[in-house]
Scaffold this motif. Structure first.
Motif, PDB file in Angstrom:
ATOM      1  N   ASN A  33     101.817  37.976  24.133  1.00  0.00           N
ATOM      2  CA  ASN A  33     102.084  37.942  25.575  1.00  0.00           C
ATOM      3  C   ASN A  33     101.148  38.879  26.336  1.00  0.00           C
ATOM      4  OD1 ASN A  33     104.088  36.034  25.394  1.00  0.00           O
ATOM      5  ND2 ASN A  33     105.752  37.522  25.363  1.00  0.00           N
ATOM      6  N   ARG A  34     100.973  40.103  25.842  1.00  0.00           N
ATOM      7  CA  ARG A  34     100.070  41.045  26.520  1.00  0.00           C
ATOM      8  C   ARG A  34      98.633  40.532  26.507  1.00  0.00           C
ATOM      9  NH1 ARG A  34     103.558  44.889  24.063  1.00  0.00           N
ATOM     10  NH2 ARG A  34     102.126  45.134  22.304  1.00  0.00           N
ATOM     11  N   ASN A  35      98.205  39.928  25.391  1.00  0.00           N
ATOM     12  CA  ASN A  35      96.849  39.377  25.328  1.00  0.00           C
ATOM     13  C   ASN A  35      96.659  38.270  26.362  1.00  0.00           C
ATOM     14  OD1 ASN A  35      96.025  41.096  23.270  1.00  0.00           O
ATOM     15  ND2 ASN A  35      96.467  39.627  21.650  1.00  0.00           N
ATOM     16  N   PHE A  36      97.635  37.354  26.481  1.00  0.00           N
ATOM     17  CA  PHE A  36      97.533  36.268  27.469  1.00  0.00           C
ATOM     18  C   PHE A  36      97.589  36.808  28.896  1.00  0.00           C
ATOM     19  CE2 PHE A  36      98.638  32.878  24.306  1.00  0.00           C
ATOM     20  CZ  PHE A  36      97.539  32.074  24.573  1.00  0.00           C
ATOM     21  N   GLU A  37      98.454  37.799  29.152  1.00  0.00           N
ATOM     22  CA  GLU A  37      98.531  38.375  30.495  1.00  0.00           C
ATOM     23  C   GLU A  37      97.207  39.009  30.884  1.00  0.00           C
ATOM     24  OE1 GLU A  37     101.913  40.969  30.379  1.00  0.00           O
ATOM     25  OE2 GLU A  37     103.306  39.277  30.198  1.00  0.00           O
ATOM     26  N   TRP A  38      96.594  39.751  29.955  1.00  0.00           N
ATOM     27  CA  TRP A  38      95.315  40.367  30.242  1.00  0.00           C
ATOM     28  C   TRP A  38      94.243  39.295  30.460  1.00  0.00           C
ATOM     29  CZ3 TRP A  38      90.641  40.127  27.681  1.00  0.00           C
ATOM     30  CH2 TRP A  38      89.635  40.931  28.221  1.00  0.00           C
ATOM     31  N   LEU A  39      94.223  38.274  29.605  1.00  0.00           N
ATOM     32  CA  LEU A  39      93.237  37.203  29.723  1.00  0.00           C
ATOM     33  C   LEU A  39      93.378  36.486  31.063  1.00  0.00           C
ATOM     34  CD1 LEU A  39      90.999  35.405  28.548  1.00  0.00           C
ATOM     35  CD2 LEU A  39      92.794  34.037  27.479  1.00  0.00           C
ATOM     36  N   ALA A  40      94.610  36.144  31.447  1.00  0.00           N
ATOM     37  CA  ALA A  40      94.835  35.461  32.721  1.00  0.00           C
ATOM     38  C   ALA A  40      94.366  36.319  33.881  1.00  0.00           C
ATOM     39  CB  ALA A  40      96.317  35.114  32.876  1.00  0.00           C
ATOM     40  N   SER A  41      94.670  37.593  33.844  1.00  0.00           N
ATOM     41  CA  SER A  41      94.266  38.507  34.903  1.00  0.00           C
ATOM     42  C   SER A  41      92.747  38.651  34.962  1.00  0.00           C
ATOM     43  CB  SER A  41      94.933  39.860  34.678  1.00  0.00           C
ATOM     44  OG  SER A  41      94.531  40.765  35.670  1.00  0.00           O
ATOM     45  N   ALA A  42      92.114  38.821  33.807  1.00  0.00           N
ATOM     46  CA  ALA A  42      90.656  38.984  33.756  1.00  0.00           C
ATOM     47  C   ALA A  42      89.932  37.726  34.224  1.00  0.00           C
ATOM     48  CB  ALA A  42      90.218  39.359  32.337  1.00  0.00           C
TER      49      ALA A  42
END
Length: 112
Positions: A33-42
């Motif tokens: 979840n944290r990886n996807f949240e960071w990816l979406a934000s970036a």
């Protein structure tokens, strides 16, 4: 919106199946979840910085709606910049409008 570089969180899988040396499921999926949240934000920050997307800025610049499903989008986006993740095929779509399903654009990531 500038994103801070974040290393991808590695999920420890252990030495062999069910040997107890890997991450527990809850920990592993928290990392996902944290990886996807960071990816979406970036991705949103990078795409929003492109001149072609200057007209899509709005009062919700820091909010990225994300949809995760087992298939491609079947409904129009609700907001510019929304992301749709097709978990079944490993594809990511970005909303470039809100009028129709065709406003979802599949992102093609290339290795440098």
């Amino acid at each position: 919106m500038e994103s801070t570089p974040m290393p991808v969180e590695r999920i420890e899988v252990g030495s062999s199946g069910n040997d107890g040396t890997g991450d527990p499921l809850r920990t592993a999926f928290a990392k996902v979840n944290r990886n996807f949240e960071w990816l979406a934000s970036a991705l949103t920050a990078r795409i929003a910085s492109l001149p072609i997307f200057a007209h899509v800025r709005h009062e919700h610049d820091d909010y990225v709606p994300r949809h995760v499903a087992d298939g491609p989008p079947k409904e129009p986006p609700t907001r510019y910049g929304a992301m749709w993740i097709d978990a079944g095929r490993g594809r990511i779509y970005l909303a470039t409008g809100t009028a129709s399903v065709a406003d979802w654009r599949e992102l093609r990531l290339v290795e440098p």
